[in-house]
Design an enzyme around this catalytic site. Sequence first.
Site, mmCIF file in Angstrom:
data_model
loop_
_atom_site.group_PDB
_atom_site.id
_atom_site.type_symbol
_atom_site.label_atom_id
_atom_site.label_comp_id
_atom_site.label_asym_id
_atom_site.label_seq_id
_atom_site.Cartn_x
_atom_site.Cartn_y
_atom_site.Cartn_z
ATOM 1 N N TYR A 87 41.950 43.591 31.978
ATOM 2 C CA TYR A 87 42.999 43.493 30.956
ATOM 3 C C TYR A 87 42.442 43.834 29.565
ATOM 4 O O TYR A 87 43.158 44.299 28.698
ATOM 5 C CB TYR A 87 43.611 42.094 30.958
ATOM 6 N N GLN A 98 49.694 29.516 37.056
ATOM 7 C CA GLN A 98 50.388 30.166 38.169
ATOM 8 C C GLN A 98 50.509 29.249 39.385
ATOM 9 O O GLN A 98 51.037 29.657 40.419
ATOM 10 C CB GLN A 98 49.659 31.464 38.553
ATOM 11 N N GLU A 100 48.813 47.228 44.840
ATOM 12 C CA GLU A 100 48.620 47.867 46.150
ATOM 13 C C GLU A 100 49.615 47.379 47.189
ATOM 14 O O GLU A 100 50.049 46.232 47.163
ATOM 15 C CB GLU A 100 47.229 47.511 46.711
ATOM 16 N N HIS A 144 46.040 32.872 40.305
ATOM 17 C CA HIS A 144 45.846 33.606 41.561
ATOM 18 C C HIS A 144 45.780 32.701 42.792
ATOM 19 O O HIS A 144 44.782 32.667 43.515
ATOM 20 C CB HIS A 144 44.599 34.492 41.498
HETATM 21 CA CA LIG Z 1 42.361 46.935 47.717
#
Ligand SMILES: [Ca+2]
Length: 323
Positions: free
Chosen positions: A211, A34, A190, A97
């Site tokens: 996961y 990523q 979120e 990430h």
């Molecule tokens: Ca949170």
Amino acid sequence: MLVSERPGRIRRISREGAVSEPLTGVPEVYADGQGGLLDLALSPGFADDQRLYFSYAEPGEGGTAGTAVAYATLGPSGLVDVRVIYQQQPKLQGSNHFGSRLAFDTQGHLFVSQGERNDRPTAQRLDMLQGKLVRIDREGKVPPGNPFAGQADARPEIWSYGHRNMQGMAFDPRTGRLWQSEHGPRGGDELNLPQPGRNYGWPVITHGINYSGLRIPEAQGSALAGMEAPHHVWEKSPGLSGMAFYTGRPGAPWNDSLLLGSLAERNLIRLTMKGDEITAEERLLDEVGERVRDVRVGPDGAVYVLTDERDGKLLRIDPPVAP
Ligand SMILES: [Ca+2]
């Protein structure tokens, strides 16, 4: 338009859709998993300083990497005078990430969203910069008023903490408030309105699971005193990416919307808003079927969408007009 490509390229795209050769002068990025070249942001004083800010995964020693921010002067064919102004510390192993988005407030402070590098405990450690939203000035210095400045064993750049992987961030032009999105693990994506010094909970509170289907080892539920519940949560993860507010067009059908890219659903989400409240949710790109990495509203009022594919596209959407 300026578009970043993950392996470390920046291109110009004309209004007619002509794509330039890569600009020169982009520093080496850690382009694995990523990691890579991430967000771009024009300086608030761009008309005078021609300064382009960019975030990227920066290679470190021994195969480590970390999110970093640099700026450069944007010349006719490339970047000149590149200066690195922020480096996530410590650099860690792994290629997941990194985040990241860049957003300037009206005072010229730069907010940098980051991921926790898929190393969950880092998000709760104030002496590490993973899993943190940070606030710096245009030169990378810590501006007055950061919540942990002067506190022993805490990084002064931190604005808020307990974040997982923040992939979207934008200021609401109606209120001046900052919004950010982050990926939950399996479930629990979120939206938050990050306030200084607050703890957004990861991995102690979450609506998601691993996961593998097992619970997150550190998780104590979806709410806990002293930690902020999400403003909005998706139990099934859309894989939220970039976001943009569509406001200031009274009478337009999409006025007061928040647009969100979705990687997992391969779509663009439009949230209808009343103030900060989300009153409806729809999907706009069912027929395209590509992972959406970012969305912006152009000065022409059109919506521009970047897809995340081996042959990625820049899409233009003309919003509906009032009947
Ligand atoms: Ca949170």
